[in-house]
Design an enzyme around this catalytic site. Structure first.
Site, PDB file in Angstrom:
ATOM      1  N   LYS A  14      37.077  39.046  43.113  1.00 22.08           N
ATOM      2  CA  LYS A  14      37.830  38.789  41.878  1.00 22.08           C
ATOM      3  C   LYS A  14      39.337  38.766  42.118  1.00 22.08           C
ATOM      4  O   LYS A  14      40.018  37.856  41.672  1.00 22.08           O
ATOM      5  CB  LYS A  14      37.557  39.880  40.830  1.00 22.08           C
ATOM      6  CG  LYS A  14      36.228  39.798  40.143  1.00 22.08           C
ATOM      7  CD  LYS A  14      36.223  40.621  38.849  1.00 22.08           C
ATOM      8  CE  LYS A  14      36.601  42.071  39.017  1.00 22.08           C
ATOM      9  NZ  LYS A  14      35.645  42.867  39.788  1.00 22.08           N
ATOM     10  N   ARG A  89      35.573  45.171  30.719  1.00 24.09           N
ATOM     11  CA  ARG A  89      34.506  45.840  31.465  1.00 24.09           C
ATOM     12  C   ARG A  89      33.431  46.357  30.503  1.00 24.09           C
ATOM     13  O   ARG A  89      32.350  46.706  30.939  1.00 24.09           O
ATOM     14  CB  ARG A  89      35.039  47.050  32.240  1.00 24.09           C
ATOM     15  CG  ARG A  89      35.952  46.747  33.389  1.00 24.09           C
ATOM     16  CD  ARG A  89      35.191  46.396  34.657  1.00 24.09           C
ATOM     17  NE  ARG A  89      35.523  47.202  35.806  1.00 24.09           N
ATOM     18  CZ  ARG A  89      36.599  47.072  36.557  1.00 24.09           C
ATOM     19  NH1 ARG A  89      37.500  46.176  36.268  1.00 24.09           N
ATOM     20  NH2 ARG A  89      36.777  47.834  37.606  1.00 24.09           N
ATOM     21  N   ARG A 161      41.390  51.866  49.578  1.00 25.78           N
ATOM     22  CA  ARG A 161      41.437  52.351  48.200  1.00 25.78           C
ATOM     23  C   ARG A 161      40.545  53.573  48.056  1.00 25.78           C
ATOM     24  O   ARG A 161      39.449  53.605  48.596  1.00 25.78           O
ATOM     25  CB  ARG A 161      40.941  51.257  47.254  1.00 25.78           C
ATOM     26  CG  ARG A 161      42.040  50.318  46.832  1.00 25.78           C
ATOM     27  CD  ARG A 161      41.521  49.167  46.061  1.00 25.78           C
ATOM     28  NE  ARG A 161      40.599  49.526  44.994  1.00 25.78           N
ATOM     29  CZ  ARG A 161      40.136  48.656  44.101  1.00 25.78           C
ATOM     30  NH1 ARG A 161      40.514  47.397  44.159  1.00 25.78           N
ATOM     31  NH2 ARG A 161      39.309  49.038  43.177  1.00 25.78           N
TER      32      ARG A 161
END
Ligand code: AMP
Length: 223
Positions: A14, A89, A161
């Site tokens: 994405k 979401r 991350r």
């Protein structure tokens, strides 16, 4: 004036694709994940609140996320169109977005759903590295930086991350799978959902994704 949403599980590409498409179509790229990470790095109240949820692989509460997103797309630079990445979401977020756009007499044009088999997603997430300075994304095997551990663009040290660590990845995928299915059920009946194959080279995926806005623009020109 194209208003697009990019859907996909973590690791589907994405972020990479949103940047490419926003660049090609001159749209503002709005990533709620990037906005939360920036706020966390700056140590703002919003960032500290978001960090508690992000580090556990959980979603930030709707009221916080919706307010931040609606404020972002109300700014002048987003009036010419936007590409949403990581929002909505939840159904509540999708409904709040539709309601806010409807108040302006506007609506989402298309929802692009990037689909990648789950086994491939796990491999992509395990090797993902990012630049905390400029946001560039790398992969240990598929897209290694020229100099190990350093960003090609700005030379900063690359980091993993916190929510890409093995212990949070499985939970993130589970939560995301359920929520993505709910969003598919929301946008498909409205005829807005377009499923796009997310496997293969990033440039190939970009080409497949761009077919959708291209077709929409062609329809508008015909009308
Ligand atoms: P992302 O970079 O899109 O994977 O987002 C990273 C994290 O930010 C997520 O795991 C959530 O904790 C938070 N986040 C990003 N977007 C949203 C959203 N639309 N709603 C709730 N939480 C979000």
């Amino acid at each position: 004036m194209m208003k697009l949403i990019l859907l996909g599980l973590p690791g589907a590409g994405k972020g990479t694709q949103a940047k490419m498409i926003a660049g090609r179509l001159a749209l503002v790229h709005v990533s709620t994940g990037d906005m939360f990470r920036e706020a966390a790095a700056e140590g703002t109240a919003l960032g500290k609140r978001a960090q508690q949820f992000m580090s556990r692989g959980e979603l930030v509460p709707d009221e916080v996320t919706i307010e931040m997103l609606l404020e972002r797309i109300a700014r002048p630079d987003a009036q010419a169109g936007f590409m949403l990445d990581g929002f909505p979401r939840t159904l509540a977020q999708a409904q709040a977005l539709d309601a806010a756009l409807a108040r302006r007499g506007a609506a989402i044009d298309a929802v692009l759903y990037i689909q990648v088999p789950e086994a491939e997603l796990l491999g992509r997430l395990a090797g993902r590295l990012g630049c905390p300075q400029c946001g560039a994304i790398y992969h240990l095997q598929n897209r290694p930086p020229r100099r190990a551990g350093r960003c090609d663009e700005c030379g900063s040290e690359l980091t993993k991350r916190a929510d890409d660590r093995a212990e949070t990845v499985a939970e993130r995928l589970r939560v995301n799978r359920e929520q993505t299915e709910a969003l598919v059920g929301y946008y498909a009946p409205a005829g807005k959902l377009h499923r796009v194959d997310g496997t293969g080279e990033p440039a190939q995926v970009t080409g497949r994704l761009l077919l959708v806005p291209d077709a929409l623009s062609a329809e508008v020109q015909k009308a």
